[in-house]
Design an enzyme around this catalytic site. Structure first.
Site, PDB file in Angstrom:
ATOM      1  CD  GLU A  43      -9.864  -8.022  73.065  1.00  0.00           C
ATOM      2  OE1 GLU A  43      -8.816  -8.415  73.066  1.00  0.00           O
ATOM      3  OE2 GLU A  43     -10.275  -6.859  73.705  1.00  0.00           O
ATOM      4  CD  GLU A  53      -5.832  -6.812  70.671  1.00  0.00           C
ATOM      5  OE1 GLU A  53      -5.317  -6.977  71.986  1.00  0.00           O
ATOM      6  OE2 GLU A  53      -6.380  -6.083  70.266  1.00  0.00           O
TER       7      GLU A  53
END
Length: 826
Positions: free
Chosen positions: A183, A252
């Site tokens: 991320e 995710e």
């Protein structure tokens, strides 16, 4: 931090391998499929983090994931857990990464290994070891040579461990994808041009590892080729990879959200999770991973944040204890089966999508040879639709905010809003071995403060130090101690003002507690204090509640009383700054140094009888047999930390609702539950922490509480409910090998209400109760064909479009155990 209990590990059953991992596997992809040994696949993955459970739990968690239709297990690798001290590695207990990966391999599932080594994950300091922070000249997550050297060293160490055990697919192992960084694209802006050169270096470094499987970079739009950039979030159907040849991957899928101290309990409806999955596949997605599939527990001091709870249940398909979270588990299992039944058609063709009007309806058709399958979605948040498709034999009812899979574009085999899976209502019961709730006998001792309240530390500085750099995260606690001299009687009443970056501050003046304060963020402690003529002792105890784990330069955010200022304000508004006084420091509590938490310290003088309650800075100890309100602190069972507790910290009183509309975009503030209650009351005690004889529970109480309110209880399925549509099959099950003892309700027609509060509607089949009793009572699980032939023919009016069966079954079962730490009444 919301889950708590002792888990009874069920028998480790032999598991048949459904996937061959004995021989080298070739892993490739195109923009329509993950290709394993030439077979075109859609992969369903589920995140299970090995440190958030125990090795004894791993086989059962993995077995249930496999039975739920999961193809792969995804996990991070936690750097701080494995290298807590520079070049001193740990891989025992629930840190045994290789044992975890081999347990997955034995089950026949694949692995997605997210090395990072930054993990975020609501984990303390994002998974970085604190010694890294203190290295001279280091800057984390940027083009800094000191950091890059350490990142490469750890990454190589993990890769070589896996290679030695032949765990990568080309070696015949189960690892089919690896991930570097995590991320970073979401936070890279403030790092400037160095962010670009860093991510390019990270990609080259990863490729140099020669693992033989593709590398992922999530949330990284500018991921260098051949890195595959992927999506994280609640929805990813609008995501497009940065290379048209790359597969569309969702690393995710947030099935819920984490809980924070002072926050209500997040809940993401099952229908919405399923909707997000099928919208992703409808728009070309080929791999998606549930975050989390089993959330688990932040044992010890591993929770990040700050202010993230011990429980990491995450509203996942497997709850904190490993029980099936129904209906989420079962509904997603049905979704997986439906997709797998048409997998080859989906992966063998390019989708053709078209809008059906302007009401959010979209039809997507996949065609392979003479076979076809359609996805029919309704993105409208309020209006259901009945659609008649060309060539179909009738209308299809598509509820608002749902997706249907139509086999041969003519027969509905799954709809995300039509749940035909049971709902389980969990209850907590006293230890079944006792006729009465288990009564615990406590002993106690005060935290030794003989040195710190006199200002005696282990070193001094003429400044206020930053806490995490000073403690190297060895403890939540750091003492700041100084002396101040008062000359005249007029200066004896002053105001003490302490500027702190928290998270909790306890202030002592001349050996007496002057007050405590906490806040998730910077705050100022200010209170009038009484001093004496001559020398006065001021002792400040700063406590952290998990270190920040996310954001640009998050590692540089200060913690503790660093810089202050710490001031004394006199009656004439005269201000004396104590910030550059001589400050004495002590890391941690004396009770920690003496290891009072193991319950067997030979340096402890435990007091029995006349239990001290509502007393700050107090240790409590009790013993109990297995299986069988506090303020704030830490708990240990047989020396094993079950994490921080803080049941006196209650959630806000507003923002929750008894009902939850799954339709429309989900956020972490939607569908909140249990406002006004303790953010976490129950704490997971894994079965493996317990011995068959006497066990010891030790609590350190920071704010003051009453341990006599602590209890151990069993987590059990109390009711198993089903609400299935005609034409489907309803399966009911009592987990843990126990049987359905009774059918409290059954109605086939148009029943109303929810589990625990069902009512008959306007029509009902007379044989429904007897048919369900015959099929289910006395059995651990049962299946019921939801049809008039099985349940009787209900005479319903034309307003009832589709009949439903509602069932409430009673289960008798003991599965897991939990410790309750109640809060004080205010």
């Amino acid at each position: 931090m919301d889950r708590k209990a002792t888990f009874v590990v069920l028998g480790l059953l032999g598991i048949c391998l459904s996937l061959s991992v004995a021989h080298a596997s070739d892993i490739s992809y195109d923009n329509r499929a993950i290709i394993i040994n030439g077979q075109r696949r859609i992969i369903f993955s589920g995140a299970i983090h090995y440190p958030r459970s125990t090795p004894e739990m791993w086989p059962e968690l993995i077995r249930k994931a496999k039975e739920g239709g999961v193809d792969a297990i995804e996990t991070y690798v936690f750097w701080d857990y494995h290298e807590p001290h520079y070049r001193q590695y740990e891989f025992s207990g629930n840190k045994d990464l290789i044992r975890f990966l081999k347990t997955i391999q034995e089950s026949g599932l694949y692995i997605i290994l997210r090395i990072g080594p930054y993990v975020c994950a609501e984990w303390n300091y994002g998974g970085f070891p604190m010694w890294l922070h203190n290295m001279p000249g280091i800057e984390l997550r940027t083009d800094n040579q000191v950091y890059k050297n350490e990142m490469q060293t750890f990454t190589t160490y993990i890769v070589n461990m896996c290679k030695e055990e032949k765990l990568f697919a080309p070696q015949g192992g189960p690892i089919i994808f690896t991930q570097i960084e995590n991320e970073y694209g979401d936070v890279s802006g403030p790092y400037g041009a160095a962010a670009k050169t860093y991510i390019e270096w990270a990609a080259k470094m990863a490729l140099s590892q020669n693992v033989g499987v593709p590398w992922l970079m999530c949330q990284q739009k500018d991921a260098p080729q051949p890195m595959i950039n992927t999506c994280n979030g609640f929805y990813c159907h609008t995501f497009t990879p940065n290379n048209p040849k790359s597969p569309k991957i969702w690393t995710e899928n947030w099935v819920g959200w984490f809980k924070a101290w002072g926050g209500a309990e997040p809940h993401r409806p099952t229908e919405d999770v399923a909707y997000a999955v099928l919208r992703f596949i409808q728009t070309g997605g080929v791999l998606q991973s549930y975050y989390m599939y089993h959330g688990g527990t932040n044992f010890g001091r591993t929770s990040g944040g700050p202010f993230i709870t011990t429980s990491y249940d995450y509203d996942a398909p497997l709850d904190e204890y490993g029980n099936l979270n129904q209906p989420k588990y079962g509904h997603l299992k049905s979704l997986h089966a439906a997709v797998k039944s048409v997998e080859q058609i989906i992966t063998g063709s390019s989708p053709i999508a078209k809008k059906l009007g302007n009401n959010g309806l979209e039809l997507t058709q996949f065609t392979a040879g003479n076979q076809k399958v359609c996805f029919l979605s309704n993105d409208n948040t309020t209006t259901d639709a009945s659609i008649e498709l060309e060539g179909s034999s009738g209308k299809f009812f598509v509820p608002a905010w749902s997706v249907s899979i139509l086999a041969d574009c003519n027969k509905e085999i799954f709809n995300t809003a039509k749940i035909n899976t049971q709902t389980s209502l969990m209850v907590k019961k006293p230890n079944e071995a006792e006729d009465e709730p288990y009564q615990l006998s406590w002993s106690w001792m005060a935290e030794p403060l003989y040195d710190t309240l006199q200002g005696k530390g282990s070193f001094t500085k003429n400044q206020l130090l930053e806490q995490k750099s000073t403690t190297v995260d060895a403890s939540d606690y750091l003492w700041y101690m100084t002396r101040v001299e008062v000359a005249g009687a007029s200066d004896r009443v002053q105001t003490l003002r302490v500027h702190t970056t928290g998270h909790v501050l306890h202030v002592y003046v001349n050996k007496k507690l002057a007050g405590s304060q906490w806040l998730n963020g910077k705050f100022v402690f200010e209170k009038q204090i009484n001093l004496k003529q001559g020398v006065n002792q001021i002792s400040l105890l700063s406590a952290t509640v998990g270190l920040k784990n996310y954001g640009s330069h998050y590692d540089l955010e200060p913690v503790g009383n660093v810089g202050g200022p710490v001031q004394l304000i006199g009656s004439a508004n005269t201000t004396k700054d104590l910030s550059n006084n001589t400050w004495s420091y002590k890391i941690g509590l004396n009770g920690e140094h003496k290891k009072l938490y193991d319950g067997e310290s030979h340096h402890a003088n435990w007091i029995s009888g006349d239990l001290a309650i509502n007393k700050t800075m107090t240790w409590y100890k009790t013993t109990f047999k297995a299986p069988l309100g506090m303020g704030k602190g830490h708990a240990w069972v047989n020396g094993n930390s079950i994490g921080r507790f803080w049941p006196s910290y209650r959630a806000k009183t507003d923002g929750c609702s008894e009902t939850c509309d799954y339709r429309g975009q989900y956020s972490s503030e939607k569908c909140l539950r249990y406002c006004g209650n303790p953010s976490q009351r129950w704490y997971h005690v894994p079965r493996s922490f317990l011995s068959s004889g006497e066990n010891t529970l030790v609590l350190f109480e920071e704010l003051g509480g009453n341990p006599s309110q602590v209890s151990f209880q069993t987590v059990t399925v109390g009711k198993a409910c089903g609400n299935a549509y005609e034409g489907s099959t309803l399966e009911l099950s009592c987990q843990g090998g126990h049987s359905i003892s009774a059918i409290a309700f059954a109605s086939f027609g148009d029943p109303r209400g929810t589990c625990g509060a069902f009512q008959k509607g306007s029509c009902d089949a007379a044989n429904a109760v007897s048919a369900v009793e015959k099929a289910c009572v006395g059995k651990e699980s049962c299946t019921i064909d939801v049809s008039g032939a099985t349940l009787g023919w209900a005479q319903c009016g034309t307003n009832v479009v589709t009949k439903r069966l509602a069932v409430e079954a009673t289960c008798v079962q003991y599965n897991s155990y939990t410790a309750s730490l109640k809060s004080k009444k205010h």
